[in-house]
Design a protein around this motif. Sequence first.
Motif, PDB file in Angstrom:
ATOM      1  N   LYS A 159      42.318  46.613  49.563  1.00  0.00           N
ATOM      2  CA  LYS A 159      42.155  47.796  48.778  1.00  0.00           C
ATOM      3  C   LYS A 159      40.816  47.962  47.847  1.00  0.00           C
ATOM      4  O   LYS A 159      40.449  48.810  47.597  1.00  0.00           O
ATOM      5  N   PHE A 160      40.327  46.637  47.888  1.00  0.00           N
ATOM      6  CA  PHE A 160      38.901  46.700  47.024  1.00  0.00           C
ATOM      7  C   PHE A 160      38.935  47.426  45.992  1.00  0.00           C
ATOM      8  O   PHE A 160      37.915  48.153  45.786  1.00  0.00           O
ATOM      9  N   TYR A 163      36.784  45.872  40.815  1.00  0.00           N
ATOM     10  CA  TYR A 163      36.608  44.894  39.695  1.00  0.00           C
ATOM     11  C   TYR A 163      36.981  43.278  40.271  1.00  0.00           C
ATOM     12  O   TYR A 163      36.691  42.593  39.618  1.00  0.00           O
ATOM     13  N   CYS A 164      37.600  43.597  41.345  1.00  0.00           N
ATOM     14  CA  CYS A 164      38.407  42.428  41.827  1.00  0.00           C
ATOM     15  C   CYS A 164      38.031  41.556  43.044  1.00  0.00           C
ATOM     16  O   CYS A 164      37.459  42.098  44.127  1.00  0.00           O
ATOM     17  N   VAL A 166      40.055  39.278  44.699  1.00  0.00           N
ATOM     18  CA  VAL A 166      41.074  38.953  45.709  1.00  0.00           C
ATOM     19  C   VAL A 166      40.607  39.394  47.222  1.00  0.00           C
ATOM     20  O   VAL A 166      40.812  38.291  48.196  1.00  0.00           O
ATOM     21  N   PRO A 167      39.880  40.547  47.707  1.00  0.00           N
ATOM     22  CA  PRO A 167      39.894  40.826  49.010  1.00  0.00           C
ATOM     23  C   PRO A 167      38.815  39.812  49.537  1.00  0.00           C
ATOM     24  O   PRO A 167      38.880  39.500  50.783  1.00  0.00           O
ATOM     25  N   GLN A 201      49.759  39.911  47.545  1.00  0.00           N
ATOM     26  CA  GLN A 201      49.042  40.554  46.616  1.00  0.00           C
ATOM     27  C   GLN A 201      49.242  42.438  46.632  1.00  0.00           C
ATOM     28  O   GLN A 201      48.880  42.721  45.743  1.00  0.00           O
TER      29      GLN A 201
HETATM   30 FE1  SF4 Z   1      43.130  45.893  43.847  1.00  0.00          FE
HETATM   31 FE2  SF4 Z   1      42.653  43.160  43.388  1.00  0.00          FE
HETATM   32 FE3  SF4 Z   1      45.199  43.988  43.745  1.00  0.00          FE
HETATM   33 FE4  SF4 Z   1      43.917  44.176  45.853  1.00  0.00          FE
HETATM   34  S1  SF4 Z   1      44.301  42.419  44.629  1.00  0.00           S
HETATM   35  S2  SF4 Z   1      45.150  45.827  44.786  1.00  0.00           S
HETATM   36  S3  SF4 Z   1      41.791  44.604  45.055  1.00  0.00           S
HETATM   37  S4  SF4 Z   1      43.565  44.458  41.975  1.00  0.00           S
END
Ligand code: SF4
Length: 444
Positions: A159-160, A163-164, A166-167, A201
């Motif tokens: 999803k990128f 701010y994140c 995780v990707p 996630q």
């Molecule tokens: Fe967005 Fe991060 Fe959740 Fe992925 S893991 S959907 S980039 S908040």
Amino acid sequence: MSRTDPKSYFVKSFGCQMNVYDGERMAELLDAKGLSPADDADAADLVVLNTCHIREKAAEKVYSDIGRMRRDDGSTPMIAVAGCVAQAEGAEIPRRAREVDIVVGPQAYHNLPELVAKAARGENALDTDMPADSKFGALPKRAKQAPSAFLTVQEGCDKFCTYCVVPYTRGAEISRPWAAIVDEAKALVDAGAKEITLLGQNVNAWAAEDASGTMQGLDGLIRALDGITGLERIRYTTSHPNDMTDGLIAAHAEVETLMPYLHLPVQSGSDPILKAMNRSHSAESYLKIIERMRAARPDIAISGDFIVGFPGESDSDFEATLDIVRATNYSQAFSFKYSARPGTPAAEMTDDFIPAELADERLQRLQALLNEQQMAFNEQTVGMRTRLLLERDGRKPGQRIGKSPWLQSVHLETDAAIGTMVDVDIVSAGPKSLGGALARKEAA
Ligand code: SF4
Ligand code: SAH
Ligand code: F3S
């Protein structure tokens, strides 16, 4: 520096439930290699710090923790840094903290025993590969015994959100195969689990073929797990608004073991901020999902995540967040101050950074509103008769703590065993938990 082979281990997990799950799997791997679990880090030959990189504070914590590993005689245990900081910082970690022996990423921890052997020989032990073959096939069968168990079904994120991290730390979205999940669920139930929480996630983006080759979404998987004898409760987390399918919403109306709880982060109530966050949903489309969810399952508890102080957030953007909270009415929620993360697009928006004091003030206002809603939600369950899964002992003798269908912790006095389901009357409510009394059977 060469070391002796560790005989005992301790795993300490930070961050999200997926890290808790990974921590359990690492423990099972080490058990299978003949190591024994230690009661705490001080007593262990090997300490695994399973880290989180989501906000700066979380990521920095690992270094203070490493410092605390030094013992009175000046020695340190063998230290492995696992999890998302390991993935993000890699070889930088042992450069900054020389005590660290092993660095292992979230997609490589099936190699942990091999890395321990390397470290014992004094060799460089770093593995942050994201192999094409997922680690799951190389892990031992589930042995974890607990009334409520986690089961990772989906990993990574495409999803990128701007701010994140995780990707970058967890890699691309992958769905574990149907049969592997069903087998693992059965193994957990055989070991005593009454409740399984499916993790990812973006857990509601899970999709794979079933045993007959038909494509299924998360709702299909939930319906299959519903058929496992002995499994009383199914939950899932975390969901993205864009992947809330009609089928999943319908499952909440139809599948009795699927608990009335949905964690659906919205992050902000302002459309321009949602756009800058690359969330690809609007405040309105989010509220529409909540409305449909409540139509399917009127008692559903809604939980969420929020970020305040995202770059460029104006007073009116923030007011829009308070508005969406009022419109949704949460049973509980997590809210955070924006933290700029290296390598993410939002970290480049430096001209629009919000002063820390303003972000603090907004966070306090948001949390006051969310706490009010949580208290109101808890109070409205007083007087209800409901069912609990007893999960652990309470602090007082004779007290146990169980979870309600809406994920509230309920304290009650009972000698019913941990892992059993009991009927209770909710008698009191606090901000974070409820008091219950064992329901008496009505005289016929
Ligand atoms: Fe967005 Fe991060 Fe959740 Fe992925 S893991 S959907 S980039 S908040
Ligand atoms: N995959 C999940 C959870 C991601 S991490 C999801 O998409 O919802 C959990 C929460 O941490 C996020 O929902 C978000 O609210 C928060 N978060 C993520 N990155 C952050 C950052 N850079 N600063 C502050 N909070 C952040
Ligand atoms: Fe943290 Fe990684 Fe989970 S950054 S929130 S441990 S996916």
